[in-house]
Design a protein around this motif. Structure first.
Motif, short mmCIF file in Angstrom:
data_model
loop_
_atom_site.label_atom_id
_atom_site.label_comp_id
_atom_site.label_asym_id
_atom_site.label_seq_id
_atom_site.Cartn_x
_atom_site.Cartn_y
_atom_site.Cartn_z
N ALA A 135 -7.24 -8.36 -4.73
CA ALA A 135 -7.76 -7.64 -5.89
C ALA A 135 -8.13 -6.20 -5.57
CB ALA A 135 -8.98 -8.38 -6.45
N LEU A 136 -8.14 -5.83 -4.30
CA LEU A 136 -8.51 -4.47 -3.90
C LEU A 136 -7.56 -3.40 -4.40
CD1 LEU A 136 -10.61 -5.32 -1.28
CD2 LEU A 136 -9.82 -3.04 -0.77
N SER A 137 -6.30 -3.76 -4.58
CA SER A 137 -5.29 -2.78 -4.98
C SER A 137 -4.17 -3.47 -5.75
CB SER A 137 -4.70 -2.10 -3.74
OG SER A 137 -3.54 -1.37 -4.06
N PRO A 138 -3.63 -2.80 -6.77
CA PRO A 138 -2.50 -3.39 -7.48
C PRO A 138 -1.24 -3.53 -6.60
CG PRO A 138 -3.09 -1.23 -8.42
CD PRO A 138 -4.09 -1.55 -7.34
N ARG A 139 -1.22 -2.82 -5.48
CA ARG A 139 -0.07 -2.95 -4.56
C ARG A 139 -0.14 -4.21 -3.71
NH1 ARG A 139 0.95 2.58 -1.43
NH2 ARG A 139 2.77 1.45 -0.71
N THR A 168 -0.61 -9.25 0.91
CA THR A 168 0.61 -8.67 1.46
C THR A 168 0.99 -7.45 0.64
OG1 THR A 168 2.05 -10.10 0.11
CG2 THR A 168 1.50 -10.88 2.33
N ILE A 169 1.74 -6.58 1.29
CA ILE A 169 2.28 -5.41 0.63
C ILE A 169 3.70 -5.22 1.17
CG2 ILE A 169 1.20 -3.87 2.32
CD1 ILE A 169 0.98 -1.75 0.12
N ASP A 204 -4.89 3.46 4.05
CA ASP A 204 -6.30 3.15 3.79
C ASP A 204 -6.51 1.62 3.74
OD1 ASP A 204 -9.04 3.93 3.20
OD2 ASP A 204 -8.63 3.07 1.22
N LEU A 205 -5.57 0.89 3.14
CA LEU A 205 -5.68 -0.57 3.11
C LEU A 205 -5.62 -1.14 4.52
CD1 LEU A 205 -3.40 -1.21 0.01
CD2 LEU A 205 -5.89 -1.57 0.13
N PHE A 206 -4.71 -0.61 5.35
CA PHE A 206 -4.60 -1.04 6.74
C PHE A 206 -5.92 -0.77 7.47
CE2 PHE A 206 -3.43 -0.73 11.19
CZ PHE A 206 -2.51 -1.74 11.36
#
Length: 190
Positions: free
Chosen positions: A145-149, A166-167, A181-183
Motif C-alpha cells: 500500500a506504500l506506493s501504487p507501483r 514487488t515492483i 526510495d522504496l528500496f
C-alpha cells in the motif's frame, strides 16, 4: 563454514558457525567424515544430494545443506550463479543499477542464489530475479500500500516470505528516484 564469508550477513555467519560447532555432537561424525560421505553420493544435483543425505544418513535439512556446501563449494560459485541467471544484458544492467545503489546505503550483503539475487543487512529485505522479456522483478520487505507501483506477489517466490511487495523494473531506467526510495525504505527493515 564457507570459505568466502563476504556474501553472508553476520547473522548467517553465526548460524554457519553454530551448525559446524554442533554437527559432531548431534551426529557422532566430524565435518570431515560427513564431507567424505557426501562425496560418495550417487547423485549430482544439489537437491538430490540433500535428499540422499537426509534419507540414507538421517541428516536434517540444515545439516545436510551445510555438509553439501563444504563438500561441493563449486556449486555455490556466486559469479557463475549470477552469470547463469542474469544472461539477458538489459536485465543484468537493471541488477547492476540496483546493486550499485545498494552500495550507497551502507553495509548491505548481496548474495547470489540459483534463482535470485538477495540483498540483506541482518535479514533479507530485497531480492531480484529476471523476468523473461519483461526486465526484472524486485521483491521488497514493504507494505504494498506504500506506493501504487508496488503489488503483492502474485505467485510464491523462492526468496524470503518476508518480501511482501514487488515492483517490475522493465529496464535500468525504471529504477528511478521513487524505486530507489522504496528500496531504501525496505533496507531499513533488514
Amino acid at each position: 563454514m564457507p570459505s568466502d564469508l563476504a556474501h553472508l550477513t553476520e547473522r548467517q555467519q553465526k548460524w554457519f558457525a553454530s551448525v559446524k560447532a554442533s554437527l559432531e555432537t548431534r551426529t557422532g561424525k566430524t565435518l570431515d567424515q560427513w564431507v567424505a560421505i557426501a562425496k560418495t553420493c550417487p547423485h549430482d544435483k544439489p537437491n538430490a544430494r540433500r535428499d540422499w543425505l537426509k534419507a540414507e544418513h538421517g541428516l536434517l535439512q540444515n545439516s545436510a545443506m551445510f555438509v553439501l556446501h563444504e563438500a561441493f563449494p563449486e556449486a555455490d560459485d556466486a559469479g557463475a550463479l549470477r552469470d547463469a541467471l542474469w544472461r539477458d544484458p538489459e536485465a543484468r544492467e537493471t541488477l547492476e543499477s540496483v546493486r550499485k545503489f545498494s552500495e550507497s546505503l551502507g553495509p548491505i550483503v548481496v548474495g547470489q542464489r540459483k534463482s535470485f539475487t538477495a540483498f540483506s543487512r541482518d535479514v533479507q529485505f530485497a531480492a531480484m530475479r529476471p523476468v523473461k522479456g519483461k526486465g526484472a522483478l524486485l521483491g521488497l520487505k514493504l507494505d504494498p500500500a506504500l506506493s501504487p507501483r508496488l503489488i503483492a506477489p502474485v505467485r510464491a517466490e523462492s526468496w524470503s516470505e518476508r518480501l511482501t511487495a514487488t515492483i517490475l523494473l522493465p529496464d535500468a531506467a525504471a529504477f528511478d528516484d521513487e524505486a530507489q526510495d522504496l528500496f531504501r525504505q525496505a533496507s531499513l527493515n533488514g
